[in-house]
Design a protein around this motif. Structure first.
Motif, PDB file in Angstrom:
ATOM      1  N   ILE A   1     -43.119 -17.261  17.777  1.00  0.00           N
ATOM      2  CA  ILE A   1     -44.147 -17.361  16.737  1.00  0.00           C
ATOM      3  C   ILE A   1     -43.834 -18.537  15.823  1.00  0.00           C
ATOM      4  O   ILE A   1     -42.726 -19.079  15.832  1.00  0.00           O
ATOM      5  CB  ILE A   1     -44.272 -16.077  15.891  1.00  0.00           C
TER       6      ILE A   1
ATOM      7  N   GLY B   1     -49.172 -17.056  16.889  1.00  0.00           N
ATOM      8  CA  GLY B   1     -48.527 -16.731  18.150  1.00  0.00           C
ATOM      9  C   GLY B   1     -48.455 -17.937  19.055  1.00  0.00           C
ATOM     10  O   GLY B   1     -49.466 -18.602  19.300  1.00  0.00           O
TER      11      GLY B   1
ATOM     12  N   ARG C   1     -45.878 -11.625  23.046  1.00  0.00           N
ATOM     13  CA  ARG C   1     -46.358 -10.793  21.938  1.00  0.00           C
ATOM     14  C   ARG C   1     -45.140 -10.399  21.099  1.00  0.00           C
ATOM     15  O   ARG C   1     -44.215  -9.739  21.586  1.00  0.00           O
ATOM     16  CB  ARG C   1     -47.095  -9.555  22.442  1.00  0.00           C
TER      17      ARG C   1
ATOM     18  N   THR D   1     -48.170  -7.114  15.180  1.00  0.00           N
ATOM     19  CA  THR D   1     -47.798  -7.871  16.370  1.00  0.00           C
ATOM     20  C   THR D   1     -48.750  -9.051  16.544  1.00  0.00           C
ATOM     21  O   THR D   1     -49.952  -8.924  16.323  1.00  0.00           O
ATOM     22  CB  THR D   1     -47.851  -6.971  17.620  1.00  0.00           C
ATOM     23  N   VAL D   2     -48.190 -10.183  16.917  1.00  0.00           N
ATOM     24  CA  VAL D   2     -48.979 -11.406  17.095  1.00  0.00           C
ATOM     25  C   VAL D   2     -48.829 -11.892  18.534  1.00  0.00           C
ATOM     26  O   VAL D   2     -47.704 -12.060  19.041  1.00  0.00           O
ATOM     27  CB  VAL D   2     -48.536 -12.507  16.117  1.00  0.00           C
ATOM     28  N   GLY D   3     -49.964 -12.111  19.198  1.00  0.00           N
ATOM     29  CA  GLY D   3     -49.963 -12.617  20.561  1.00  0.00           C
ATOM     30  C   GLY D   3     -50.290 -14.094  20.610  1.00  0.00           C
ATOM     31  O   GLY D   3     -50.666 -14.715  19.606  1.00  0.00           O
ATOM     32  N   THR D   4     -50.158 -14.662  21.776  1.00  0.00           N
ATOM     33  CA  THR D   4     -50.401 -16.093  21.966  1.00  0.00           C
ATOM     34  C   THR D   4     -51.807 -16.478  21.489  1.00  0.00           C
ATOM     35  O   THR D   4     -52.795 -15.840  21.863  1.00  0.00           O
ATOM     36  CB  THR D   4     -50.254 -16.460  23.443  1.00  0.00           C
TER      37      THR D   4
END
Length: 614
Positions: free
Chosen positions: A85, A110, A114, A171-174
C-alpha cells in the motif's frame, strides 16, 4: 519512542506543518498555526502524548517515503506478505487569505494484493497534556477541549477504543483509495466540511506549479527546489513571516539541555532568506518577507527584538513542559524562547543589509522603509560599542563579540551606500566616519596577531564560525591575510570530520552559560564553502557543499546540526537556516562554474569595497 530525525518528513499548508515518520505516524502537529499547542506531541515523548498512526496491520517487509515530484505531498510505501500500500499525506493549501481551514488528509492507496490497514489516533491538546472529550458526530468523530476542536472523518469511521483512543480497521485492494482526514476548528465556529482524495491531487498540482517557477537550472536543482519548497512550507502566509523551524525543543545535544523552540521568525535570517528567494525567482515571497520585517520593527528602536512571533507578536514567554520526557530524554522541553529579550547587535546589520539588497534587486521601495532605517541607525550610533549576547544567543554574560561589531559596521556601510547609490537622505560624512571607527576598533581589538585570526570576542582565545562571514559582508577582502588566517584557524579548531561547529563553549571558560556541547552547525559548514569560493578554492568549496548534501535525509530535509560522533541529524526540523544557505551556496557554485542560467541571476553578492584604513 520517536524515530531518528532522519526518518521524518514534513507536510504543510503555509499555516502549520505535520511531522510524519517513515512508520506512518504523525508525531508532531500544531493547529491551527505553527506556534499553537501541539495536538500530536509524540515527537517529544511517546504515543501517549498524541499521534496518528496509519500503517498496515501486519508485519512489515518494507517501508520508505518520498515526496511526489516537486511538491509537499508525501507518500510512504509499505510492503507486507499480503501486498503493498501507499499512504499519501498532505495539508491542502488555503484557497485564499480568508480561508482559515487547517486540515491533514491521509489517503491509503492499494498497490498490490489486499492489505489490512490499522489507523489509531491519540489526540492530546496542549502539547500532549489535555485529553479531549470525544463524541460521535454525523461527519465523524469530534475531539474537543478548551478552545480546540478536531474533527476526524473519512471514507471509514473511527471508533473509540480503550476510552480515549480512536481506531479504524479496513482493507485496501489494488487500485482502491481510502481517504481519512482531520480538520481543526475553533470551538463555536462551524465545523469544516468533508475532505476527499481529490484535494491531494489538487495540492500536488499547486505545489508543482510553484516549484516550476524556480529559475535556477544548475546541477543542484533537485536540492535547491526541495529546500525552497521546505522554506515555503515554513512561511506563514497571512503575515509573510517565515519560521525558523516547524518544531520545538528537539535537542542540539542528544540527552542534553540545549532544547529550544524555533517556531518563530528571526531577523537574522533576513538577508540570506531574501537573497535565496530573489535569486530563485520568487519575488512575491521576497516582498512579503520584507513587509513582515518592516511591520515587526514598528516602535522604538531600543525595543527591536531579535525574533518575533509569526504575526509579529513580541512576547514569547519561555516555559518548561515537565510532563514531556523530551526527545530521547533530552530535558527540559521548552516552548517559547527567552532569547527574544536578548540584545544582539548583529541584527541591525542584517536588517540594513536585507533592505539594501531589496533595493539593489529593484524591489519597489516601501514608503516608510528608509525612515524606519534612519531611526534604527540613530540608535545604533549610540549603542554599537555596547556588549551583547551575540549571534548564537549565549545565555552567559554579554561580551564584545567580533561578529556583532562587524555587523554594526555593515549597518553603517549599507547606510552610506543608500546615500551614495540610491540618493537617500542622510548624514553621509558622519556615517562614513563611524563606519571607519568601527572598522578600526575591530581590527585592533578583535584580531589576535599571534594566532593570525580574528577571535570570538575582544580578548578571547576562542573562535567563532560566524567570522567566516567577514568577507561576504565586505568587511575585508577575501584574500586579506587576516581573513585567510581566520579561515585557516576555523578549519583547524572548529572542524570535526569536515563539519564546522559554531564555537568552542569551553575555550574561554563558561562562554554560553550552558552545560554540555552540541553538534556541528550545518549553516556554518556552508559558510566555509562560501569562504572558499570567495578565495577561489572552488574544488574545496564543492567538496564541503556536497558533504552537507550527503547528510540530508531521503526526503531532502536538513535539521540545524549534525552529530559527527553519532552520525545523526540533531536540532529542530526542517531548519530554514540550513536550507537557505544551501540554496545560496548552490547558486554561487554554479555561477562561478560559468553556468549561463545561474550566471544570469547573479548580482547577489553582499561583498562591498574595502573602506580603507586597516
Amino acid at each position: 519512542m520517536a524515530l531518528q530525525l532522519e526518518d521524518y518528513a514534513v507536510v504543510g499548508n503555509t499555516r502549520s506543518a505535520a511531522v510524519i515518520g517513515v512508520d506512518g505516524s504523525v508525531d508532531w502537529l500544531c493547529l491551527p498555526r505553527f506556534d499553537s499547542g501541539a495536538c500530536f506531541a509524540a515527537l517529544l515523548g511517546g504515543p501517549e502524548h498524541g499521534r496518528w498512526q496509519l500503517a498496515p496491520a501486519g508485519e512489515l517487509h518494507q517501508r520508505r517515503h518520498r515526496y511526489q515530484g516537486d511538491s509537499l505531498v508525501l507518500e510512504t510505501e509499505f510492503g507486507t506478505r499480503d501486498g503493498k500500500i501507499r499512504v499519501v499525506d498532505c495539508m491542502p493549501l488555503p484557497k485564499d487569505r480568508a480561508d482559515r481551514a487547517t486540515r491533514l488528509i491521509r489517503v491509503v492507496e492499494g498497490i498490490g494484493g489486499r492489505v489490512p490497514v490499522h489507523s489509531e489516533l491519540a489526540i492530546r491538546f496542549d502539547y500532549g497534556h489535555v485529553v479531549p472529550w470525544l463524541h460521535d458526530h454525523d461527519a465523524g468523530m469530534l475531539a474537543a477541549a478548551g478552545p480546540d476542536c478536531l474533527l476526524i472523518g473519512g471514507d471509514v469511521r473511527h471508533r473509540r477504543a480503550g476510552g480515549d483512543l480512536l481506531t479504524a480497521d479496513f482493507t485496501v485492494g489494488t487500485g482502491e483509495r481510502v481517504a481519512l482526514w482531520a480538520a481543526w476548528s475553533a470551538v463555536g465556529d462551524p465545523l469544516p466540511g468533508p475532505s476527499s482524495a481529490g484535494e491531494v491531487d489538487h495540492a500536488r498540482t499547486r505545489w508543482q506549479e510553484w516549484a516550476d517557477r524556480c529559475r535556477y537550472r544548475g546541477r543542484y536543482r533537485e536540492a535547491v527546489v526541495r529546500s525552497l519548497l521546505l522554506l515555503k512550507c515554513l512561511s506563514y502566509a497571512p503575515s509573510g513571516g517565515i519560521v525558523a523551524a516547524a518544531t520545538a525543543s528537539l535537542p542540539e545535544d542528544l540527552g542534553g539541555v540545549r532544547n529550544w523552540d524555533y517556531r518563530y521568525c528571526w531577523l537574522r535570517d533576513a538577508t540570506y532568506t531574501l537573497l535565496a528567494l530573489l535569486d530563485a525567482g520568487y519575488t512575491e515571497e521576497a516582498r512579503a518577507w520584507r513587509g513582515w520585517l518592516l511591520r515587526a520593527l514598528a516602535g522604538r528602536p531600543e525595543q527591536m527584538q531579535i525574533m518575533y512571533g509569526i504575526d509579529g507578536r513580541r512576547r514569547l514567554t519561555e516555559l518548561e513542559l515537565d510532563w514531556l520526557p523530551g526527545y530521547e530524554q533530552s530535558r527540559p522541553v521548552r516552548i517559547g524562547n527567552a532569547a527574544h529579550a536578548q540584545f544582539q547587535l548583529d541584527v541591525y546589520g542584517e536588517l540594513m543589509d536585507a533592505l539594501h539588497q531589496a533595493r539593489s534587486h529593484d524591489i519597489a521601495p516601501e514608503e516608510h522603509a528608509w525612515e524606519v532605517q534612519r531611526v534604527l541607525l540613530d540608535f545604533l550610533q549610540s549603542h554599537w560599542d555596547d556588549p551583547d549576547n551575540g549571534i548564537w544567543e549565549v545565555r552567559g554574560r554579554r561580551r564584545h563579540f567580533v561578529h556583532s561589531k562587524v555587523m554594526a559596521w555593515a549597518a553603517m556601510d549599507r547606510a552610506v551606500k543608500g546615500v551614495e547609490r540610491f540618493g537617500l537622505d542622510g548624514p553621509l560624512e558622519r556615517w562614513r566616519a563611524l563606519r571607519q571607527q568601527i572598522h578600526d576598533e575591530v581590527c585592533a581589538r578583535g584580531y589576535d596577531a599571534d594566532r593570525d585570526t580574528f577571535t570570538q570576542f575582544y580578548g578571547s582565545r576562542g573562535l567563532d564560525a560566524a567570522l567566516l562571514l567577514l568577507p561576504s559582508v565586505g568587511f575585508l577582502p577575501p584574500d586579506d591575510p587576516r581573513i585567510t588566517g581566520t579561515v585557516a584557524a576555523v578549519e583547524r579548531e572548529l572542524s570535526r570530520e569536515g563539519f564546522i561547529r559554531r564555537y568552542d563553549p569551553d575555550a574561554d571558560g563558561d562562554t554560553d552559560g550552558l552545560p554540555g556541547s552540541e553538534g556541528a552547525f550545518l549553516p556554518c559548514t556552508l559558510w566555509l564553502a562560501d569562504a572558499y569560493l570567495l578565495q577561489g578554492r572552488r574544488d574545496e568549496a564543492r567538496e564541503v557543499f556536497e558533504r552537507v548534501l550527503g547528510v540530508r535525509n531521503d526526503t531532502g530535509l536538513l535539521t540545524e546540526e549534525y552529530d559527527v560522533t553519532a552520525h545523526r541529524l540533531v536540532g529542530n526540523l526542517p531548519q530554514a537556516f540550513s536550507h537557505v544557505p544551501l540554496v545560496n551556496t548552490a547558486i554561487s557554485l554554479d555561477g562561478l562554474d560559468g553556468d549561463e542560467q545561474a550566471g544570469a541571476i547573479r548580482g547577489r553578492s553582499r561583498t562591498g569595497s574595502r573602506t580603507g584604513g586597516s
